[in-house]
Scaffold this active site. Structure first.
Site, PDB file in Angstrom:
ATOM      1  N   ARG A   1     -24.433 -15.376 -61.393  1.00  0.00           N
ATOM      2  CA  ARG A   1     -23.920 -16.129 -60.244  1.00  0.00           C
ATOM      3  C   ARG A   1     -25.046 -16.906 -59.566  1.00  0.00           C
ATOM      4  O   ARG A   1     -24.836 -18.024 -59.086  1.00  0.00           O
ATOM      5  CB  ARG A   1     -23.218 -15.194 -59.254  1.00  0.00           C
ATOM      6  CG  ARG A   1     -22.458 -15.961 -58.168  1.00  0.00           C
ATOM      7  CD  ARG A   1     -21.572 -15.078 -57.310  1.00  0.00           C
ATOM      8  NE  ARG A   1     -22.339 -14.095 -56.567  1.00  0.00           N
ATOM      9  CZ  ARG A   1     -21.806 -13.145 -55.810  1.00  0.00           C
ATOM     10  NH1 ARG A   1     -20.479 -13.050 -55.716  1.00  0.00           N
ATOM     11  NH2 ARG A   1     -22.562 -12.288 -55.163  1.00  0.00           N
TER      12      ARG A   1
ATOM     13  N   ARG B   1     -40.385 -33.111 -44.513  1.00  0.00           N
ATOM     14  CA  ARG B   1     -38.974 -33.008 -44.124  1.00  0.00           C
ATOM     15  C   ARG B   1     -38.235 -34.343 -44.171  1.00  0.00           C
ATOM     16  O   ARG B   1     -38.421 -35.213 -43.310  1.00  0.00           O
ATOM     17  CB  ARG B   1     -38.851 -32.397 -42.726  1.00  0.00           C
ATOM     18  CG  ARG B   1     -37.398 -32.100 -42.372  1.00  0.00           C
ATOM     19  CD  ARG B   1     -37.212 -31.583 -40.967  1.00  0.00           C
ATOM     20  NE  ARG B   1     -35.799 -31.413 -40.691  1.00  0.00           N
ATOM     21  CZ  ARG B   1     -34.948 -32.409 -40.423  1.00  0.00           C
ATOM     22  NH1 ARG B   1     -35.392 -33.654 -40.358  1.00  0.00           N
ATOM     23  NH2 ARG B   1     -33.668 -32.166 -40.216  1.00  0.00           N
TER      24      ARG B   1
ATOM     25  N   HIS C   1     -34.054 -35.481 -45.588  1.00  0.00           N
ATOM     26  CA  HIS C   1     -32.857 -34.869 -46.159  1.00  0.00           C
ATOM     27  C   HIS C   1     -32.845 -35.017 -47.681  1.00  0.00           C
ATOM     28  O   HIS C   1     -32.558 -34.085 -48.404  1.00  0.00           O
ATOM     29  CB  HIS C   1     -31.589 -35.479 -45.557  1.00  0.00           C
ATOM     30  CG  HIS C   1     -31.359 -35.076 -44.125  1.00  0.00           C
ATOM     31  ND1 HIS C   1     -32.250 -35.369 -43.121  1.00  0.00           N
ATOM     32  CD2 HIS C   1     -30.353 -34.382 -43.560  1.00  0.00           C
ATOM     33  CE1 HIS C   1     -31.796 -34.874 -41.989  1.00  0.00           C
ATOM     34  NE2 HIS C   1     -30.650 -34.262 -42.220  1.00  0.00           N
TER      35      HIS C   1
ATOM     36  N   LYS D   1     -23.025 -19.504 -53.373  1.00  0.00           N
ATOM     37  CA  LYS D   1     -23.631 -18.511 -52.467  1.00  0.00           C
ATOM     38  C   LYS D   1     -24.858 -19.145 -51.824  1.00  0.00           C
ATOM     39  O   LYS D   1     -26.009 -18.895 -52.190  1.00  0.00           O
ATOM     40  CB  LYS D   1     -23.969 -17.229 -53.227  1.00  0.00           C
ATOM     41  CG  LYS D   1     -24.005 -16.000 -52.308  1.00  0.00           C
ATOM     42  CD  LYS D   1     -23.818 -14.721 -53.072  1.00  0.00           C
ATOM     43  CE  LYS D   1     -24.097 -13.479 -52.264  1.00  0.00           C
ATOM     44  NZ  LYS D   1     -23.275 -13.290 -51.078  1.00  0.00           N
TER      45      LYS D   1
ATOM     46  N   LEU E   1     -15.949 -17.116 -51.969  1.00  0.00           N
ATOM     47  CA  LEU E   1     -16.986 -16.668 -52.894  1.00  0.00           C
ATOM     48  C   LEU E   1     -16.320 -15.702 -53.872  1.00  0.00           C
ATOM     49  O   LEU E   1     -15.621 -14.775 -53.445  1.00  0.00           O
ATOM     50  CB  LEU E   1     -18.108 -15.952 -52.135  1.00  0.00           C
ATOM     51  CG  LEU E   1     -19.224 -15.489 -53.071  1.00  0.00           C
ATOM     52  CD1 LEU E   1     -20.102 -16.659 -53.483  1.00  0.00           C
ATOM     53  CD2 LEU E   1     -20.057 -14.398 -52.437  1.00  0.00           C
TER      54      LEU E   1
HETATM   55  N1  PDD Z   1     -21.938 -11.047 -48.931  1.00  0.00           N
HETATM   56  N2  PDD Z   1     -17.483 -13.460 -49.454  1.00  0.00           N
HETATM   57  C1  PDD Z   1     -18.550 -13.732 -48.682  1.00  0.00           C
HETATM   58  C2  PDD Z   1     -18.482 -14.867 -47.725  1.00  0.00           C
HETATM   59  C3  PDD Z   1     -19.711 -12.925 -48.785  1.00  0.00           C
HETATM   60  O1  PDD Z   1     -20.785 -13.207 -48.031  1.00  0.00           O
HETATM   61  C4  PDD Z   1     -19.721 -11.814 -49.681  1.00  0.00           C
HETATM   62  C5  PDD Z   1     -20.909 -10.924 -49.845  1.00  0.00           C
HETATM   63  C6  PDD Z   1     -18.571 -11.573 -50.449  1.00  0.00           C
HETATM   64  C7  PDD Z   1     -18.505 -10.451 -51.454  1.00  0.00           C
HETATM   65  O2  PDD Z   1     -19.278 -10.715 -52.585  1.00  0.00           O
HETATM   66  P1  PDD Z   1     -19.933  -9.552 -53.453  1.00  0.00           P
HETATM   67  O3  PDD Z   1     -18.847  -8.617 -53.807  1.00  0.00           O
HETATM   68  O4  PDD Z   1     -20.493 -10.247 -54.636  1.00  0.00           O
HETATM   69  O5  PDD Z   1     -20.986  -8.896 -52.604  1.00  0.00           O
HETATM   70  C8  PDD Z   1     -17.474 -12.415 -50.316  1.00  0.00           C
HETATM   71  C9  PDD Z   1     -23.215 -10.408 -49.149  1.00  0.00           C
HETATM   72  C10 PDD Z   1     -23.143  -8.964 -49.487  1.00  0.00           C
HETATM   73  C11 PDD Z   1     -24.118 -10.708 -47.957  1.00  0.00           C
HETATM   74  O6  PDD Z   1     -24.199 -11.870 -47.602  1.00  0.00           O
HETATM   75  O7  PDD Z   1     -24.756  -9.800 -47.428  1.00  0.00           O
END
Ligand code: PDD
Length: 283
Positions: A50, A98, A100, A144, A200
């Site tokens: 990922r 800096r 963008h 992410k 996500l």
């Molecule tokens: N967050 N959706 C969002 C917006 C998230 O930030 C997360 C996880 C999940 C779950 O994803 P996973 O099962 O892969 O952890 C869904 C992590 C843990 C964090 O930002 O701390």
């Protein structure tokens, strides 16, 4: 305590971040959180994949292979003698004056560190409360990204309201939590938002969907409406650190019978078995 900086293990207090790092200035980067159980990085391959996907989506070419990354993270966990904990890893686009826009040839900066995690046993056993909130994030929630400003704002609002999580709703549709995926059990079927740009695609979510099928529970990756959420028999959330937690109160009202429901409990037990198996297989 050692941290990983671009493939090298260094003492945490000896590492530094440039003020012109684009991650620091623009949130121009990506991250992962990986849980460690008995010294084993749970779902390491999926998290590494990922990270590579997120990087590719924002045009960062990672200067290491998937295997190099896995090896380095395992080294870090071993070096810090982590038994139960987690690894945080992030990659930023690099350091540049800096502006963008950016030029080709920046050197991505990858850092990772370990931290301890307390399994949320009370929350898992008794459930938590959540509030709903409007989903005002951008439309690439599948990446992410380090840009978590709205997630932070919504989580803080939930926290100040005494709730464990904020459940986000966009145009009448439940998307996900501020840091978790969200599921509703309606007439015995587990419903959750499909993995598209609105959420996500959680690694925990993927494991849970497998467990749902393996346990002969009905699954429908169809968005849950706000109305359905409020009438759900059960609601639960999932993430790397939370695992599976039942939501027993939503906006101050009881969900179903007000205690963790049978489907959630069945999946919690199956997930614990999955964790134990992963630790056993790796030894
Ligand atoms: N967050 N959706 C969002 C917006 C998230 O930030 C997360 C996880 C999940 C779950 O994803 P996973 O099962 O892969 O952890 C869904 C992590 C843990 C964090 O930002 O701390």
């Amino acid at each position: 305590m050692k941290i990983l900086v671009n493939g090298q293990l260094v003492e945490r207090n000896e590492a530094s971040i440039d003020v012109e790092d684009r991650g620091y200035q623009f949130g121009d980067g990506i991250y992962e959180v990986i849980r460690v159980y008995k010294g084993i990085l749970f779902g390491l391959r999926e998290h590494a994949e990922r990270l590579f996907r997120s990087a590719a989506e924002i045009g960062i070419s990672l200067p290491f292979s998937l295997e190099d990354l896995e090896w380095d993270l395992q080294k870090l966990v071993q070096e810090n003698a982590v038994s139960d904990g987690a690894v945080y890893i992030q990659t930023t686009r690099g350091v540049a004056p800096r502006k963008h826009q950016y030029e080709a040839g920046l050197e991505p900066q990858t850092t990772a560190y370990t931290f301890s995690v307390k399994k949320p046993e009370q929350e898992q056993a008794y459930g938590v409360s959540a509030i709903t909130d409007e989903d005002l994030r951008w439309l690439r929630c599948d990446i992410k990204s380090l840009n978590l400003l709205y997630n932070v704002m919504a989580k803080q609002k939930a926290y100040e309201a005494g709730a464990f999580e904020g459940i986000l709703i966009r145009d009448g549709i439940v998307t996900e939590g501020t840091s978790s995926n969200v599921y509703a059990v309606l007439n015995g079927t587990v419903r959750t938002h499909p993995a598209n740009r609105m959420i996500l695609n959680g690694i925990t979510r993927k494991n849970i969907l497998d467990l749902i099928v393996k346990n002969g529970i009905e699954l429908d990756e169809k968005p849950v409406t706000e109305e359905e959420l409020r009438q759900a028999d059960e609601i639960f959330i999932s993430s790397t650190t939370a695992e599976i937690i039942s939501v027993v109160t939503l906006d101050g009202k009881s969900v179903g019978s007000g205690v963790p429901g049978p489907v959630t409990k069945q999946l919690q037990a199956a997930f614990q078995e999955c964790i134990q198996q992963a630790a056993r297989v790796s030894f």
